[in-house]
Design an enzyme around this catalytic site. Structure first.
Site, PDB file in Angstrom:
ATOM      1  N   GLY A 169       0.773  -1.165   0.130  1.00  0.00           N
ATOM      2  CA  GLY A 169      -0.090  -0.013   0.171  1.00  0.00           C
ATOM      3  C   GLY A 169       1.104   1.029   0.103  1.00  0.00           C
ATOM      4  O   GLY A 169       1.697   1.118  -0.173  1.00  0.00           O
ATOM      5  N   GLY A 170       0.520   1.836   0.869  1.00  0.00           N
ATOM      6  CA  GLY A 170       1.061   3.461   0.634  1.00  0.00           C
ATOM      7  C   GLY A 170       2.733   3.870   1.330  1.00  0.00           C
ATOM      8  O   GLY A 170       3.321   4.000   1.199  1.00  0.00           O
ATOM      9  N   GLY A 404      24.850   3.803 -32.920  1.00  0.00           N
ATOM     10  CA  GLY A 404      24.402   4.692 -32.344  1.00  0.00           C
ATOM     11  C   GLY A 404      24.862   4.249 -30.823  1.00  0.00           C
ATOM     12  O   GLY A 404      25.554   5.086 -29.559  1.00  0.00           O
ATOM     13  N   ALA A 405      24.723   2.769 -30.136  1.00  0.00           N
ATOM     14  CA  ALA A 405      25.751   2.301 -29.292  1.00  0.00           C
ATOM     15  C   ALA A 405      27.150   3.071 -29.168  1.00  0.00           C
ATOM     16  O   ALA A 405      27.576   3.448 -27.640  1.00  0.00           O
ATOM     17  CB  ALA A 405      25.568   0.862 -28.781  1.00  0.00           C
TER      18      ALA A 405
HETATM   19  C1  HXC Z   1      -3.101  -2.365  11.508  1.00  0.00           C
HETATM   20  C2  HXC Z   1      -2.215  -3.197  11.201  1.00  0.00           C
HETATM   21  C3  HXC Z   1      -1.817  -2.662   9.764  1.00  0.00           C
HETATM   22  C4  HXC Z   1      -2.402  -2.185   9.992  1.00  0.00           C
HETATM   23  C5  HXC Z   1      -1.464  -5.507   9.791  1.00  0.00           C
HETATM   24  N1  HXC Z   1      -1.639  -4.805  11.130  1.00  0.00           N
HETATM   25  N2  HXC Z   1      -2.148  -4.151   9.010  1.00  0.00           N
HETATM   26  N3  HXC Z   1      -2.737  -3.080  11.910  1.00  0.00           N
HETATM   27  N4  HXC Z   1      -3.593  -1.838  10.261  1.00  0.00           N
HETATM   28  N5  HXC Z   1      -2.780  -1.674   8.395  1.00  0.00           N
HETATM   29  C6  HXC Z   1      -1.563  -5.495  12.371  1.00  0.00           C
HETATM   30  C7  HXC Z   1      -2.388  -7.128  12.359  1.00  0.00           C
HETATM   31  O1  HXC Z   1      -4.069  -6.343  13.013  1.00  0.00           O
HETATM   32  C8  HXC Z   1      -1.730  -7.975  13.483  1.00  0.00           C
HETATM   33  O2  HXC Z   1      -2.051  -7.214  14.757  1.00  0.00           O
HETATM   34  C9  HXC Z   1       0.094  -7.704  13.325  1.00  0.00           C
HETATM   35  O3  HXC Z   1      -0.143  -6.177  12.951  1.00  0.00           O
HETATM   36  C10 HXC Z   1      -0.205  -8.419  12.935  1.00  0.00           C
HETATM   37  O4  HXC Z   1      -0.147  -8.852  11.520  1.00  0.00           O
HETATM   38  P1  HXC Z   1      -1.127  -9.691  10.792  1.00  0.00           P
HETATM   39  O5  HXC Z   1      -1.512 -10.235   9.883  1.00  0.00           O
HETATM   40  O6  HXC Z   1      -1.157 -10.678  12.147  1.00  0.00           O
HETATM   41  O7  HXC Z   1       1.049 -10.614  10.010  1.00  0.00           O
HETATM   42  P2  HXC Z   1       0.871 -11.270   8.351  1.00  0.00           P
HETATM   43  O8  HXC Z   1       0.317 -12.656   8.797  1.00  0.00           O
HETATM   44  O9  HXC Z   1       2.584 -11.489   8.786  1.00  0.00           O
HETATM   45  O10 HXC Z   1       0.459 -10.499   7.698  1.00  0.00           O
HETATM   46  C11 HXC Z   1       1.153  -8.910   6.915  1.00  0.00           C
HETATM   47  C12 HXC Z   1       0.243  -8.375   6.404  1.00  0.00           C
HETATM   48  C13 HXC Z   1      -1.796  -8.166   6.501  1.00  0.00           C
HETATM   49  C14 HXC Z   1       0.634  -9.364   5.613  1.00  0.00           C
HETATM   50  C15 HXC Z   1       1.007  -6.998   6.349  1.00  0.00           C
HETATM   51  O11 HXC Z   1      -1.440  -7.794   8.229  1.00  0.00           O
HETATM   52  C16 HXC Z   1      -2.012  -7.511   6.227  1.00  0.00           C
HETATM   53  O12 HXC Z   1      -2.813  -7.749   5.242  1.00  0.00           O
HETATM   54  N6  HXC Z   1      -2.094  -5.779   6.634  1.00  0.00           N
HETATM   55  C17 HXC Z   1      -3.058  -5.150   6.162  1.00  0.00           C
HETATM   56  C18 HXC Z   1      -2.354  -4.569   4.571  1.00  0.00           C
HETATM   57  C19 HXC Z   1      -2.873  -3.372   4.252  1.00  0.00           C
HETATM   58  O13 HXC Z   1      -4.057  -3.841   3.812  1.00  0.00           O
HETATM   59  N7  HXC Z   1      -2.979  -2.177   4.748  1.00  0.00           N
HETATM   60  C20 HXC Z   1      -3.328  -0.626   3.838  1.00  0.00           C
HETATM   61  C21 HXC Z   1      -3.140  -0.718   2.527  1.00  0.00           C
HETATM   62  S1  HXC Z   1      -3.927   0.467   1.936  1.00  0.00           S
HETATM   63  P3  HXC Z   1      -2.216  -8.277  16.297  1.00  0.00           P
HETATM   64  O14 HXC Z   1      -2.403  -7.133  17.576  1.00  0.00           O
HETATM   65  O15 HXC Z   1      -2.711  -9.594  15.821  1.00  0.00           O
HETATM   66  O16 HXC Z   1      -0.317  -8.377  15.960  1.00  0.00           O
HETATM   67  C22 HXC Z   1      -2.247   2.021   2.239  1.00  0.00           C
HETATM   68  C23 HXC Z   1      -3.122   2.975   1.846  1.00  0.00           C
HETATM   69  C24 HXC Z   1      -2.225   3.873   2.119  1.00  0.00           C
HETATM   70  O17 HXC Z   1      -1.574   1.808   2.547  1.00  0.00           O
HETATM   71  C25 HXC Z   1      -1.506   4.666   0.335  1.00  0.00           C
HETATM   72  C26 HXC Z   1      -1.135   6.322   0.435  1.00  0.00           C
HETATM   73  C27 HXC Z   1      -0.055   6.590  -0.768  1.00  0.00           C
END
Ligand code: HXC
Length: 510
Positions: A169-170, A404-405
C-alpha cells in the site's frame, strides 16, 4: 530524584519491548530481527541515538484509545557507519504491524528533515502493513508528508530503502522514490495491492512471493537493486554501500587507504579478448582487475545482465562502473539495459561520483518487441543521462563500439573526458559482415566475393585507429595497463569543473 530516574528506565524498557515478547518471538520465528536489533547491526556499536521513543498515536476509533504503545511502530534516530553520520528509521512490525499512523509519519518526517538539514544519508528499514487501518485519512496525509520529503531530498542526500518484511500500500512509494531499494529473500515482499485484492479485481491467484518477492523485483520488475539471504547479510551489505557513497551532493568522495598498487600491470588482460570477434568473454574480469582489491558492489546484478553497473574504488576513491557484458545477448543495448544504466549514471552524477565505462557493444537490439516497448525513448534515457553528466567520465572501448551505441556509451562526442581504446577495438557504423552485405548486395550470391568485401571492411574499419586519427579516442592503450591508465585519468580529473546552462530542470525522456 531516584524515583524519576527509575521511572525513565521503566518507560524506556517498556518502549524497547515494542509490541511485547509474544510478537517479538513471532518475528524471530519468521527469521526476522526486530527493528532495534536491525539498527544495532546496521550502525557502529553503541552509536545509535533514538528519537521520539515515547511518541504514541492519538487515534480513538476502534478501541485504539486503550491500545497505546510507545514508539508507535517505527524506531527513528541517527548513528554512525564507520564513523560517518547516517539517519535511520526502522518499521517495528511488532507494533500494529508497523503500520503508519499520523504520529508514526511525524516521526519519519522529523528524521527525514534532520537528515536533509544535516546533509547526511538516510536509510529506511521497511517491515509493515501499510496505512494504519484504524486511522484512515490521517495516515494518508502522513504518507503524503513522507513522500514530499523524499522528493525534496532526492539528489541532495543518498536515500536507501531496505525491505525486510511486508511493504504494501502506501509504504511502497517512499522506497520507490529513494535512490536504491534492496530486499531480503523469502521474508520480504513489495506490492501496491496484495494477493487478496488482486484476486477480487482481476481474478488472478498469486502468492505474496509471486506478486512481489525479491526474485520478481530483482529480475522482472527491476524495482529492487539487489537481494540478500537474510537480515544480517542485508544490513552488513548496506554498511558496505554507505561506505562507498558521499554524504551529500556537495561532500567529497569518501576515500580510504589503498593497498593495491595502481602502477602494477596485469598481463592477463592482454589475452582477455578472444581471437574470434563473435566469442564472448566476461567483462567482470576487467572490472575486477581495474578496481582496488577486485572489490565491486553491483547494482541490479540480476536484471538486464547485458549491462553491468556498480560501485568500486580506484586508489581508495569511489567510482561508478558501467560496462556492456558480452556474455549476455552479446552485450547489446536493449530497453532494460538502457534504463538500468541511465538511472545509475544519473545517481553518480547527482553525487559527484566519476563514471568509468567499459564498452563492447554491437548496437541496439533490433525487433518489434523492442521497438513496440519504446526502445527509442529508453535508449534516449541513457544517451541523455551520459550527455548531461558533468562528473569525470572515462571510457575504455575493449572491442565493439558500433553504431548509435558507440555514441551513447560515453563517447567523446557527448562529453567523455578521457576516451581510451584497446588495440582490439572496432569502432564502426556496424559489424563488417552487415556492412558488406548492405554495401555489396549484388555480391551476396557469390560467397567468395562477399568474403573479400567483408575482409576489406574489417581491415579498414575494425580497429581503433580511424577514430584515433580524428581524436575521438585520446589514446590506444595496452590492455595490461588499463588500471594504471584509469587511475591516472581519475587523478587528472579530480578538479574537473563544468556547469550546464541554468534551467529549472531538464526534461529527460521518461
Ligand atoms: C493496523 C495492522 C495493519 C494495518 C497489520 N496490522 N497491518 N494494524 N493497520 N495496516 C496488525 C494486525 O492486526 C496484527 O495485529 C499485526 O499487525 C500483525 O499482522 P498479521 O496480519 O497477523 O501478520 P501477517 O499474517 O504476517 O500479515 C502481514 C500483512 C497483513 C500481510 C501485512 O497484516 C495485512 O494484509 N495487513 C493489511 C495490509 C493493508 O491492506 N494495508 C493497508 C494498505 S492501504 P495483532 O494485534 O494481531 O498483532 C494503504 C493506502 C495508503 O496503505 C496509500 C497512500 C498513498
Amino acid at each position: 530524584m531516584k524515583d524519576v530516574l527509575e521511572e525513565l528506565d521503566r518507560r524506556r524498557d517498556a518502549a524497547r519491548i515494542g509490541g511485547g515478547q509474544r510478537r517479538i518471538e513471532a518475528q524471530h520465528a519468521k527469521g526476522k530481527l526486530t527493528a532495534r536489533e536491525r539498527i544495532a547491526v546496521l550502525l557502529d556499536e553503541g552509536s545509535f541515538e533514538e528519537f521520539d521513543m515515547f511518541v504514541q498515536h492519538r487515534a480513538t476509533d476502534f478501541g485504539m484509545a486503550d491500545q497505546k504503545i510507545s514508539g508507535d511502530g517505527v524506531v527513528t534516530g541517527w548513528g554512525t557507519v564507520n564513523g560517518r553520520v547516517i539517519f535511520v528509521f526502522a518499521k517495528d512490525f511488532t507494533v500494529f504491524g508497523g503500520s503508519l499512523s499520523e504520529a508514526h509519519a511525524e516521526k519519519m518526517v522529523k528524521i527525514q528533515d534532520m537528515a536533509l538539514k544535516n546533509r547526511a544519508p538516510i536509510i529506511g528499514l521497511f517491515d509493515a502493513g501499510g496505512a494504519r487501518i484504524q486511522e484512515g485519512v490521517a495516515a494518508l496525509g502522513g504518507y503524503g508528508e513522507v513522500f514530499e520529503r523524499n522528493v525534496r531530498a532526492s539528489g541532495v542526500i543518498p536515500q536507501i530503502s531496505l525491505i525486510m518484511g511486508p511493504c504494501a500500500g502506501g509504504d511502497v512509494y517512499s522506497p520507490a522514490m529513494t535512490d536504491f531499494i534492496f530486499m531480503v529473500r523469502d521474508t520480504s515482499y513489495m506490492y501496491v495491492t496484495g494477493p487478496d485484492v488482486v484476486k477480487t479485481v482481476t481474478n488472478e491467484t498469486v502468492t505474496h512471493e509471486q506478486l512481489g518477492g525479491a526474485s520478481i523485483h530483482t529480475t522482472k520488475s527491476s524495482i529492487a537493486d539487489g537481494a540478500f539471504e537474510n537480515d544480517i547479510e542485508a544490513l552488513v551489505e548496506m554498511r558496505r554501500l554507505i561506505d562507498l557513497l558521499p554524504s551529500n551532493n556537495q561532500a567529497d568522495l569518501p576515500e580510504i587507504e589503498c593497498h593495491h598498487d595502481a602502477e602494477a600491470i596485469d598481463k592477463s588482460l592482454d589475452t582477455l579478448i578472444p581471437d574470434n570477434a563473435n566469442k564472448p568473454y566476461d567483462m567482470k574480469e576487467l572490472i575486477l582487475k581495474t578496481l582496488d582489491e577486485g572489490d565491486f558492489f553491483e547494482i541490479q546484478g540480476a536484471h538486464a545482465k547485458n549491462i553491468i553497473t556498480g560501485f568500486g574504488r580506484v586508489e581508495g576513491r569511489t567510482v561508478g562502473v558501467v560496462a556492456n557484458q558480452p556474455m549476455v545477448l552479446a552485450g547489446v543495448l536493449d530497453s532494460d539495459a538502457s534504463r538500468k544504466a541511465a538511472r545509475f549514471v544519473r545517481f553518480c552524477d547527482c553525487f559527484n561520483i566519476p563514471i568509468l565505462t567499459f564498452v563492447d557493444v554491437p548496437g541496439f537490439l533490433p525487433g518489434t518487441a523492442q521497438e513496440y516497448g519504446g526502445l527509442i525513448k529508453h535508449g534516449a534515457k541513457l544517451l541523455f543521462a551520459y550527455t548531461q553528466a558533468t562528473v569525470p567520465k572515462i571510457t575504455v572501448i575493449t572491442r565493439k563500439a558500433y553504431g548509435g551505441a558507440y555514441d551513447v556509451m560515453a563517447s567523446k562526442h557527448i562529453g567523455g573526458d578521457i576516451n581510451y581504446a584497446w588495440p582490439t577495438a572496432e569502432i564502426a557504423v556496424m559489424g563488417a559482415k552487415g556492412a558488406a552485405e548492405i554495401l555489396y548486395r549484388s555480391d551476396l550470391a557469390d560467397p567468395e566475393r562477399i568474403a573479400v568485401r567483408i575482409k576489406e571492411y574489417e581491415t579498414r574499419f575494425a580497429n581503433p585507429f580511424v577514430a584515433a586519427e580524428r581524436g575521438y579516442i585520446d589514446e590506444v592503450i595496452f590492455p595490461h595497463s588499463t588500471r594504471r591508465r584509469v587511475a591516472r585519468a581519475l587523478r587528472l580529473l579530480r578538479n574537473k569543473h563544468m556547469e550546464q546552462p541554468w534551467k529549472k530542470h531538464d526534461n529527460i525522456p521518461l
